[in-house]
Design a protein around this motif. Structure first.
Motif, mmCIF file in Angstrom:
data_model
loop_
_atom_site.group_PDB
_atom_site.id
_atom_site.type_symbol
_atom_site.label_atom_id
_atom_site.label_comp_id
_atom_site.label_asym_id
_atom_site.label_seq_id
_atom_site.Cartn_x
_atom_site.Cartn_y
_atom_site.Cartn_z
ATOM 1 N N UNK A 101 17.868 -8.972 -41.396
ATOM 2 C CA UNK A 101 18.831 -9.863 -42.047
ATOM 3 C C UNK A 101 18.081 -10.990 -42.731
ATOM 4 N N UNK A 102 18.585 -11.411 -43.877
ATOM 5 C CA UNK A 102 17.960 -12.514 -44.598
ATOM 6 C C UNK A 102 18.098 -13.833 -43.866
ATOM 7 N N UNK A 103 17.674 -14.906 -44.498
ATOM 8 C CA UNK A 103 17.764 -16.241 -43.915
ATOM 9 C C UNK A 103 16.984 -16.339 -42.604
ATOM 10 N N UNK A 104 15.776 -15.767 -42.608
ATOM 11 C CA UNK A 104 14.907 -15.784 -41.426
ATOM 12 C C UNK A 104 15.599 -15.191 -40.203
ATOM 13 N N UNK A 105 16.476 -14.216 -40.447
ATOM 14 C CA UNK A 105 17.165 -13.545 -39.349
ATOM 15 C C UNK A 105 18.342 -14.294 -38.777
ATOM 16 N N UNK A 106 18.735 -15.417 -39.408
ATOM 17 C CA UNK A 106 19.846 -16.227 -38.909
ATOM 18 C C UNK A 106 21.160 -15.665 -39.449
ATOM 19 N N UNK A 107 21.898 -14.965 -38.599
ATOM 20 C CA UNK A 107 23.128 -14.303 -39.037
ATOM 21 C C UNK A 107 24.123 -15.317 -39.580
ATOM 22 N N UNK A 108 24.221 -16.462 -38.911
ATOM 23 C CA UNK A 108 25.200 -17.465 -39.326
ATOM 24 C C UNK A 108 24.923 -17.989 -40.737
ATOM 25 N N UNK A 109 23.662 -18.161 -41.069
ATOM 26 C CA UNK A 109 23.318 -18.676 -42.396
ATOM 27 C C UNK A 109 23.468 -17.627 -43.492
ATOM 28 N N UNK A 110 23.528 -16.352 -43.112
ATOM 29 C CA UNK A 110 23.487 -15.278 -44.099
ATOM 30 C C UNK A 110 24.859 -14.733 -44.475
ATOM 31 N N UNK A 111 25.943 -15.242 -43.873
ATOM 32 C CA UNK A 111 27.294 -14.766 -44.189
ATOM 33 C C UNK A 111 27.867 -15.619 -45.310
ATOM 34 N N UNK A 112 27.756 -15.105 -46.538
ATOM 35 C CA UNK A 112 27.951 -15.922 -47.737
ATOM 36 C C UNK A 112 29.113 -15.399 -48.579
ATOM 37 N N UNK A 113 30.022 -16.297 -48.939
ATOM 38 C CA UNK A 113 31.094 -15.987 -49.889
ATOM 39 C C UNK A 113 30.747 -16.629 -51.231
ATOM 40 N N UNK A 114 30.751 -15.833 -52.289
ATOM 41 C CA UNK A 114 30.542 -16.343 -53.645
ATOM 42 C C UNK A 114 31.921 -16.575 -54.255
ATOM 43 N N UNK A 115 32.247 -17.813 -54.567
ATOM 44 C CA UNK A 115 33.573 -18.186 -55.075
ATOM 45 C C UNK A 115 33.453 -18.543 -56.560
ATOM 46 N N UNK A 116 34.171 -17.815 -57.405
ATOM 47 C CA UNK A 116 34.042 -17.974 -58.854
ATOM 48 C C UNK A 116 35.369 -18.450 -59.430
ATOM 49 N N UNK A 117 35.450 -19.690 -59.929
ATOM 50 C CA UNK A 117 36.665 -20.135 -60.619
ATOM 51 C C UNK A 117 36.746 -19.431 -61.971
#
Length: 358
Positions: free
Chosen positions: A100-116
């Motif tokens: 997992x990215x973010x040095x293996x930090x699951x919490x940091x790697x759960x990303x929502x991209x929000x596009x207006x």
């Protein structure tokens, strides 16, 4: 006179806090705001993420080939990405057993991209073509949400962020949110979309502005928030109709609660912008400076807890989730006089910090 003004200010803040905290909120240790000493917002360069053995978690470098002129169809893109593991709604996560990215930090790697979004049919396919591989190279567990304003009101970029945040949270409960203009393409893989301990302004060097910041505290283009950051600042203001002002309002909110923000190091925050392709920007908001004057006094009840919208449809396309909404027109005076329709406690069942408005 000074004592009277100070007393009046304290009484006003006390009344606002009563309106805002309508019920007792339990303490949950994992949701604490990042508070800096003093009231001024500070900006610093974000350190590069490292793994346990001290090596950098960021790979690659500048993205050399970015074609912003050739516009593929959404059908062509869906066929191109068919075997990459993207599921309906534009959701993707690293394959089983992959690091997992973010040095293996699951919490940091759960990303929502929000596009207006509104009327950008030529921008969206180009954006999707580049953002999916970019996020996958960072091994993020991500989803892409296009929040489309479908009414005839002036464009309200910040309120669409609030809508996107709430809808994405209902969808998957992301811990990191990137508010992303659809015409901005990251051009360096070392610009990490992992969440940090502070909000982060990612688009620091944009070709449209000769790869320079417009001004030191500029926050436009692409900005990243952790879940707790968004709740700490009550989201973004719903009062900015038309172009301009909402990013400066965010900075005011950060200053009010003493929150720092960071930027990518070493000019990694480079972005290419997609040409207009016939699109015309929203008209400038002539009242934005007047609205900004009341930003601090309004932030307790202008944001997540006052957003009003009607969801028209939610469609899970192969490469993104489209959320079409009608916003509710409301002026600044109305928002300052009416208490919020919902408290943040009703929006989520976790704690929010107490405000320290100045």
């Amino acid at each position: 006179v000074g004592s009277f003004c100070m007393g009046y200010t304290l009484v006003s803040i006390f009344i606002q806090l009563i309106l805002y905290h309508q019920q007792e909120i339990p303490s949950i240790a994992e949701y604490k705001p990042v508070i800096a000493a003093g009231i001024d917002t500070a900006v610093r360069l974000e350190p590069i993420e490292t793994t346990e053995n001290g090596k950098s978690d960021q790979t690659g470098g500048p993205i050399r080939e970015i074609d912003v002129d050739n516009v593929p169809t959404l059908e062509e893109l869906a066929a191109e990405f068919a075997l990459t593991g993207i599921t309906n709604g534009g959701l993707w996560h690293p394959s089983e057993g992959a690091r997992i990215g973010c040095a293996g930090n699951i919490r940091k790697s759960r990303v929502a991209i929000l596009i207006p979004y509104r009327n950008r049919p030529d921008h969206l396919p180009v954006f999707l073509k580049y953002i999916h591989p970019f996020l996958q190279r960072q091994n993020l567990d991500y989803g892409i949400y296009v929040v489309e304003q479908a009414d005839d009101l002036p464009f309200n970029r910040a309120e669409l962020f609030n809508v996107g945040f709430l809808e994405a949270q209902r969808d998957k409960g992301y811990t990191c949110h990137v508010f992303h203009d659809v015409d901005h393409l990251p051009s360096d893989d070392r610009n990490s979309y992992c969440c940090g301990d502070e909000p982060r302004h990612l688009s620091t060097n944009v070709d449209r502005w000769d790869y320079k910041l417009l001004y030191d505290q500029f926050l436009g283009g692409v900005t990243q928030f952790g879940e707790s950051h968004v709740y700490s600042m009550n989201g973004m203001s719903n009062a900015y109709w038309g172009w301009g002002g909402e990013d400066d309002d965010v900075l005011c909110r950060w200053r009010t609660i003493g929150m720092k923000f960071s930027r990518p190091p070493n000019n990694y925050g480079r972005y290419r912008t997609i040409g207009s392709h016939g699109h015309h920007s929203a008209p400038k908001n002539k009242d934005r400076f007047e609205v900004l004057k009341a930003a601090r006094s309004r932030m307790l009840f202008d944001g997540l807890n006052s957003v009003r919208y009607q969801s028209i449809e939610k469609i899970r396309h192969p490469l993104f989730t489209r959320i079409r909404v009608h916003l509710s027109s409301q002026n600044v005076t109305t928002m300052m006089l009416e208490p919020p329709k919902r408290t943040l406690r009703e929006i989520r069942d976790k704690t929010i910090p107490h405000w320290s408005c100045q």
